[in-house]
Design a protein around this motif. Sequence first.
Motif, PDB file in Angstrom:
ATOM      1  N   CYS A  81       0.829  -1.215   0.000  1.00  0.00           N
ATOM      2  CA  CYS A  81       0.000   0.000   0.000  1.00  0.00           C
ATOM      3  C   CYS A  81       0.859   1.260   0.000  1.00  0.00           C
ATOM      4  N   LEU A  82       1.906   1.264   0.807  1.00  0.00           N
ATOM      5  CA  LEU A  82       2.774   2.441   0.867  1.00  0.00           C
ATOM      6  C   LEU A  82       3.529   2.634  -0.444  1.00  0.00           C
ATOM      7  N   SER A  83       3.854   1.546  -1.128  1.00  0.00           N
ATOM      8  CA  SER A  83       4.526   1.666  -2.428  1.00  0.00           C
ATOM      9  C   SER A  83       3.661   2.447  -3.402  1.00  0.00           C
ATOM     10  N   TYR A  84       2.391   2.121  -3.422  1.00  0.00           N
ATOM     11  CA  TYR A  84       1.463   2.863  -4.280  1.00  0.00           C
ATOM     12  C   TYR A  84       1.381   4.328  -3.858  1.00  0.00           C
ATOM     13  N   ALA A  85       1.288   4.581  -2.548  1.00  0.00           N
ATOM     14  CA  ALA A  85       1.172   5.958  -2.063  1.00  0.00           C
ATOM     15  C   ALA A  85       2.412   6.776  -2.408  1.00  0.00           C
ATOM     16  N   VAL A  86       3.592   6.170  -2.247  1.00  0.00           N
ATOM     17  CA  VAL A  86       4.835   6.889  -2.572  1.00  0.00           C
ATOM     18  C   VAL A  86       4.887   7.238  -4.055  1.00  0.00           C
ATOM     19  N   CYS A  87       4.602   6.250  -4.902  1.00  0.00           N
ATOM     20  CA  CYS A  87       4.671   6.481  -6.347  1.00  0.00           C
ATOM     21  C   CYS A  87       3.602   7.476  -6.802  1.00  0.00           C
ATOM     22  N   ARG A  88       2.441   7.413  -6.198  1.00  0.00           N
ATOM     23  CA  ARG A  88       1.374   8.360  -6.554  1.00  0.00           C
ATOM     24  C   ARG A  88       1.779   9.773  -6.187  1.00  0.00           C
ATOM     25  N   GLN A  89       2.516   9.910  -5.079  1.00  0.00           N
ATOM     26  CA  GLN A  89       3.001  11.221  -4.655  1.00  0.00           C
ATOM     27  C   GLN A  89       4.128  11.698  -5.564  1.00  0.00           C
ATOM     28  N   ALA A  90       5.001  10.771  -5.969  1.00  0.00           N
ATOM     29  CA  ALA A  90       6.153  11.145  -6.784  1.00  0.00           C
ATOM     30  C   ALA A  90       5.773  11.420  -8.233  1.00  0.00           C
ATOM     31  N   LEU A  99      10.153   7.504   2.732  1.00  0.00           N
ATOM     32  CA  LEU A  99      10.119   8.099   1.395  1.00  0.00           C
ATOM     33  C   LEU A  99       8.838   8.898   1.184  1.00  0.00           C
ATOM     34  N   LEU A 100       7.705   8.372   1.661  1.00  0.00           N
ATOM     35  CA  LEU A 100       6.439   9.091   1.519  1.00  0.00           C
ATOM     36  C   LEU A 100       6.488  10.433   2.237  1.00  0.00           C
ATOM     37  N   TRP A 101       6.935  10.425   3.478  1.00  0.00           N
ATOM     38  CA  TRP A 101       6.995  11.674   4.236  1.00  0.00           C
ATOM     39  C   TRP A 101       8.042  12.621   3.673  1.00  0.00           C
ATOM     40  N   LEU A 102       9.164  12.070   3.191  1.00  0.00           N
ATOM     41  CA  LEU A 102      10.204  12.938   2.628  1.00  0.00           C
ATOM     42  C   LEU A 102       9.730  13.623   1.353  1.00  0.00           C
ATOM     43  N   ILE A 103       9.049  12.877   0.501  1.00  0.00           N
ATOM     44  CA  ILE A 103       8.556  13.475  -0.748  1.00  0.00           C
ATOM     45  C   ILE A 103       7.550  14.577  -0.440  1.00  0.00           C
ATOM     46  N   ARG A 104       6.661  14.325   0.492  1.00  0.00           N
ATOM     47  CA  ARG A 104       5.719  15.372   0.891  1.00  0.00           C
ATOM     48  C   ARG A 104       6.447  16.554   1.510  1.00  0.00           C
ATOM     49  N   TYR A 105       7.470  16.261   2.281  1.00  0.00           N
ATOM     50  CA  TYR A 105       8.232  17.324   2.948  1.00  0.00           C
ATOM     51  C   TYR A 105       8.947  18.214   1.937  1.00  0.00           C
ATOM     52  N   ILE A 154      19.617   9.715   4.317  1.00  0.00           N
ATOM     53  CA  ILE A 154      18.645  10.135   3.311  1.00  0.00           C
ATOM     54  C   ILE A 154      17.737  11.239   3.855  1.00  0.00           C
ATOM     55  N   ILE A 155      17.319  11.126   5.102  1.00  0.00           N
ATOM     56  CA  ILE A 155      16.397  12.119   5.654  1.00  0.00           C
ATOM     57  C   ILE A 155      17.052  13.496   5.782  1.00  0.00           C
ATOM     58  N   PRO A 156      18.277  13.622   6.325  1.00  0.00           N
ATOM     59  CA  PRO A 156      18.924  14.938   6.295  1.00  0.00           C
ATOM     60  C   PRO A 156      19.113  15.483   4.875  1.00  0.00           C
ATOM     61  N   LEU A 157      19.342  14.580   3.905  1.00  0.00           N
ATOM     62  CA  LEU A 157      19.423  15.029   2.510  1.00  0.00           C
ATOM     63  C   LEU A 157      18.109  15.672   2.094  1.00  0.00           C
ATOM     64  N   GLY A 158      16.985  15.054   2.453  1.00  0.00           N
ATOM     65  CA  GLY A 158      15.686  15.641   2.131  1.00  0.00           C
ATOM     66  C   GLY A 158      15.468  16.973   2.807  1.00  0.00           C
ATOM     67  N   ILE A 159      15.925  17.095   4.051  1.00  0.00           N
ATOM     68  CA  ILE A 159      15.813  18.377   4.757  1.00  0.00           C
ATOM     69  C   ILE A 159      16.605  19.449   4.021  1.00  0.00           C
ATOM     70  N   TRP A 160      17.783  19.082   3.557  1.00  0.00           N
ATOM     71  CA  TRP A 160      18.612  20.048   2.813  1.00  0.00           C
ATOM     72  C   TRP A 160      17.975  20.414   1.476  1.00  0.00           C
ATOM     73  N   LEU A 161      17.384  19.429   0.796  1.00  0.00           N
ATOM     74  CA  LEU A 161      16.735  19.703  -0.494  1.00  0.00           C
ATOM     75  C   LEU A 161      15.565  20.672  -0.327  1.00  0.00           C
ATOM     76  N   LYS A 162      14.804  20.491   0.737  1.00  0.00           N
ATOM     77  CA  LYS A 162      13.701  21.429   0.969  1.00  0.00           C
ATOM     78  C   LYS A 162      14.238  22.825   1.276  1.00  0.00           C
ATOM     79  N   TRP A 163      15.296  22.880   2.048  1.00  0.00           N
ATOM     80  CA  TRP A 163      15.887  24.183   2.388  1.00  0.00           C
ATOM     81  C   TRP A 163      16.332  24.922   1.130  1.00  0.00           C
TER      82      TRP A 163
END
Length: 450
Positions: A126-135, A177-183, A214-223
Amino acid sequence: MPQTAAEKTLSALILLGYLVASALYAIYTPPWQAPDEPAHFNYIRQVAEDGCCPRIESGDWQSDYLAQLTTSRFAPAQLDQLDEIQYEDHHPPLYYLLASLVYNLSAGDLIALRLFSVALGALVVCLSYAVCRQALPEQPQVALGAMAMVAFTPQHLSMMASVNNDALAEVLVALALLWLIRYVNTESVPVWRLGLIGGLALLTKLTITFLALIIPLGIWLKWRRTSQSTQALARSVAVFALIAGLMGGIWWLRNITVYGFPDILGLGAHDAVVADQPRRADFIAQQGLATYLSQMSSTTFKSFWGQFGWMALPLDGVLGGWIYRGFALFTLAGVAGALLAARSGVASEQGPSRPPVSRPVSVIMLTTGLSVLFQFLYYNFEFQQWQGRYLFPALLPIAVCLVMGVDYWRARLLSRWSGLRWLTPLALTGLLALDIYLLFRVIVPGLSPG
């Protein structure tokens, strides 16, 4: 991202198909015929009976006895020392604490514990679908195709229906990945939640500790995408590191008291216990580097798609030898199509061609895949462990890449028939029939005791 009726129906069918197939695998796969299943079971048993947490020590790995078990297909007469197989005792404890509840409720029933993994695997699907739908919000057919690939890849389905900590680890990767993409898309995802998922990863399995990078990378990308100050970036990283570090630190301190500093992960103790495992250097010394690389790439590819039991049941002769060839063609078409899509963009039904995935999301997915690949290569730099399942923490990014690439060819070759948009996920859902065939015609007869 509104869902059409067709999309809702297909996603429900994929999930239902996964639940049916994985439950059948859990029930009918012969006992202990999944990699390391006895050792994971014994970790759960020790937690349920003696409390948390066991320590790995001399005698937990018995290569001669394991060879007898696998050679005899775990014949009942050989199971008198099964409780002594405990070489997974160095793992972080979260999965085993949760599974111990199932152990107690079911009186230690193997199938009940396998069905617990099946339930966790349903979350992965289920989360795989949610991540891909978000991406890929404009490509629901790719999201459904990736969902089907995660659900029905034969080796992955087999692992999701056995006793191990992989399913929980993949739940955390997909949720991160789902939360990072949304973030990074500037949606409201608090940093403490990212810290929580990072800490849970540190308490679940060593193969997903890459999320702490990976998560700090996402924080930096949003910044980089926003007008926040450097102080805001430092504050976000500090909140993440504090929460994740405190959670992981509890386990690290325990390991220091048990194994001594600096073995905070227990890997030093593990490597000492399994010292007679096959080594890369020994293989190369005997057969050469070229043979090593050839066999490593071939075995890893085959076991990613399907090589069952304890690597004892490859599929080279099944269905005329076409299974691996079919997956090879799918892989080549997917990689080539993904590269072309990244270069030229994907034609959208709503407008002109555009990049298939946004740059920040691409960076997160690519870094996730490369991190898992690096872990695999690093592990094999010492040990000889050519098992494609070690790449499954990156199965979601791999599925996105391959399905997006295959769907690129579908869009280019069949663009005049808009009704064929769902052909890609429908074709991948067809793997369900292969899964059932492999279970009853290959796995059960091939792995049952004689």
